[in-house]
Design a protein around this motif. Structure first.
Motif, PDB file in Angstrom:
ATOM      1  N   TYR A  46      35.106 -24.774  12.877  1.00 36.22           N
ATOM      2  CA  TYR A  46      36.347 -24.531  13.612  1.00 36.22           C
ATOM      3  C   TYR A  46      37.420 -25.536  13.191  1.00 36.22           C
ATOM      4  N   THR A  47      37.028 -26.802  13.051  1.00 34.30           N
ATOM      5  CA  THR A  47      37.981 -27.834  12.629  1.00 34.30           C
ATOM      6  C   THR A  47      38.537 -27.535  11.237  1.00 34.30           C
ATOM      7  N   LYS A  48      37.683 -27.036  10.332  1.00 31.57           N
ATOM      8  CA  LYS A  48      38.157 -26.702   8.981  1.00 31.57           C
ATOM      9  C   LYS A  48      39.194 -25.590   9.037  1.00 31.57           C
ATOM     10  N   ARG A  49      38.985 -24.596   9.913  1.00 26.01           N
ATOM     11  CA  ARG A  49      39.975 -23.527  10.052  1.00 26.01           C
ATOM     12  C   ARG A  49      41.287 -24.085  10.619  1.00 26.01           C
ATOM     13  N   LYS A  50      41.163 -25.037  11.552  1.00 23.89           N
ATOM     14  CA  LYS A  50      42.359 -25.637  12.132  1.00 23.89           C
ATOM     15  C   LYS A  50      43.110 -26.472  11.099  1.00 23.89           C
ATOM     16  N   GLU A  51      42.382 -27.093  10.213  1.00 28.03           N
ATOM     17  CA  GLU A  51      43.025 -27.907   9.177  1.00 28.03           C
ATOM     18  C   GLU A  51      43.881 -27.059   8.243  1.00 28.03           C
ATOM     19  N   VAL A  52      43.546 -25.775   8.108  1.00 24.38           N
ATOM     20  CA  VAL A  52      44.384 -24.866   7.326  1.00 24.38           C
ATOM     21  C   VAL A  52      45.753 -24.730   7.990  1.00 24.38           C
ATOM     22  N   LEU A  53      45.745 -24.607   9.323  1.00 24.51           N
ATOM     23  CA  LEU A  53      47.007 -24.542  10.062  1.00 24.51           C
ATOM     24  C   LEU A  53      47.779 -25.851   9.940  1.00 24.51           C
ATOM     25  N   PHE A  54      47.067 -26.970  10.061  1.00 24.74           N
ATOM     26  CA  PHE A  54      47.731 -28.274   9.952  1.00 24.74           C
ATOM     27  C   PHE A  54      48.406 -28.416   8.584  1.00 24.74           C
ATOM     28  N   ALA A  55      47.687 -28.029   7.529  1.00 26.34           N
ATOM     29  CA  ALA A  55      48.238 -28.155   6.174  1.00 26.34           C
ATOM     30  C   ALA A  55      49.496 -27.316   6.034  1.00 26.34           C
ATOM     31  N   TYR A  56      49.464 -26.107   6.589  1.00 25.41           N
ATOM     32  CA  TYR A  56      50.649 -25.230   6.525  1.00 25.41           C
ATOM     33  C   TYR A  56      51.825 -25.865   7.257  1.00 25.41           C
ATOM     34  N   LEU A  57      51.587 -26.388   8.460  1.00 25.55           N
ATOM     35  CA  LEU A  57      52.668 -26.994   9.236  1.00 25.55           C
ATOM     36  C   LEU A  57      53.233 -28.233   8.542  1.00 25.55           C
ATOM     37  N   PHE A  58      52.348 -29.088   8.050  1.00 26.44           N
ATOM     38  CA  PHE A  58      52.805 -30.329   7.427  1.00 26.44           C
ATOM     39  C   PHE A  58      53.568 -30.064   6.128  1.00 26.44           C
ATOM     40  N   ASP A  59      53.167 -29.020   5.406  1.00 22.74           N
ATOM     41  CA  ASP A  59      53.830 -28.711   4.138  1.00 22.74           C
ATOM     42  C   ASP A  59      55.208 -28.073   4.338  1.00 22.74           C
ATOM     43  N   THR A  60      55.407 -27.413   5.451  1.00 26.10           N
ATOM     44  CA  THR A  60      56.643 -26.624   5.635  1.00 26.10           C
ATOM     45  C   THR A  60      57.524 -27.123   6.775  1.00 26.10           C
TER      46      THR A  60
END
Length: 238
Positions: free
Chosen positions: A168-182
């Protein structure tokens, strides 16, 4: 005890070498001495086994007492973690329930933001268990049902739970990466995160994050098993 066994052994030797008694009497008296020696050795071995057993059970008692404390702390953490996953499910269901193009409600975002941007995972207090297991002493727990329940918790329930929370944390990290990049800053000091969370990409990620039931079920299983162990320990020590 060793001194007495040595004394009887010498007596057997003297009887065997003696020329002053008849062969029949010699055999009879040697037989008696041998029986005494066998009894003494067996009794000494029995006492040693009892001493070792008593020492083992003292270690078991100390281990179970400590395990009860560890599990009590783990239950407290697991119940808190479970609430976080329930909150996360509600947060991501809110995000994915909005019609395309609809803005996030600022109050709703503030309510759910902590669950959207945090990660939660159990770090079990398992050092005591791992040490007792590695020393080969788990088998000295005489209550087999309790022993098996402890093994089930630490070898199945907790690893399964940790595996689920890690995924679950790995899936959440995908969201974090998207937010931090954009993510971009606005002139007023705010940022564009509310706009990013309603994009199609964030929606697709959030859909997967809205499903937390497997994690919650595994928390329930680990909590239930932990409480069962604590009850069994308390019953053992009555």
């Amino acid at each position: 005890m060793e001194h007495e066994i040595t004394g009887h052994s010498r007596k057997v030797y003297k009887l065997w070498k003696s020329q002053d008694i008849s062969p029949w009497k010699k055999v009879k008296e040697i037989g008696i001495e041998v029986l005494i020696i066998v009894f003494a050795v067996s009794f000494a071995a029995f006492l040693e086994r009892q001493r070792e057993h008593s020492s083992e059970q003292k270690e078991v008692h100390a281990f179970l007492n400590g395990l009860k404390t560890d599990l009590t702390n783990d239950i407290r953490e697991m119940e808190s973690d479970k609430k976080s996953y329930i909150g996360a499910a509600k947060a991501f269901r809110y995000l994915t329930s909005l019609p395309p193009g609809q803005k996030l409600n600022p109050d709703s975002l503030r309510k759910h933001q902590g669950y959207i941007l945090n990660t939660t995972g159990l770090v079990p207090n398992d050092g005591r268990y791992q040490g007792f297991k590695s020393s080969g002493k788990l088998s000295t727990i005489e209550n087999e049902e309790l022993q098996n329940t402890i093994l089930d918790l630490y070898q199945e329930d907790l690893p399964n739970l940790i595996s689920s929370t890690n995924l679950y944390t790995k899936r959440k990290e995908v969201l974090f990466a998207y937010l931090f990049d954009t993510m971009k800053r606005n002139p007023d000091g705010s940022n564009n995160m509310p706009d990013l969370l309603i994009t199609d990409k964030a929606y697709n990620i959030s859909i997967t994050l809205s499903f937390t039931q497997e994690v919650i079920d595994r928390y329930d299983s680990a909590i239930s098993k932990s409480k069962k162990i604590i009850t069994a320990i308390e019953r053992e020590q009555q």
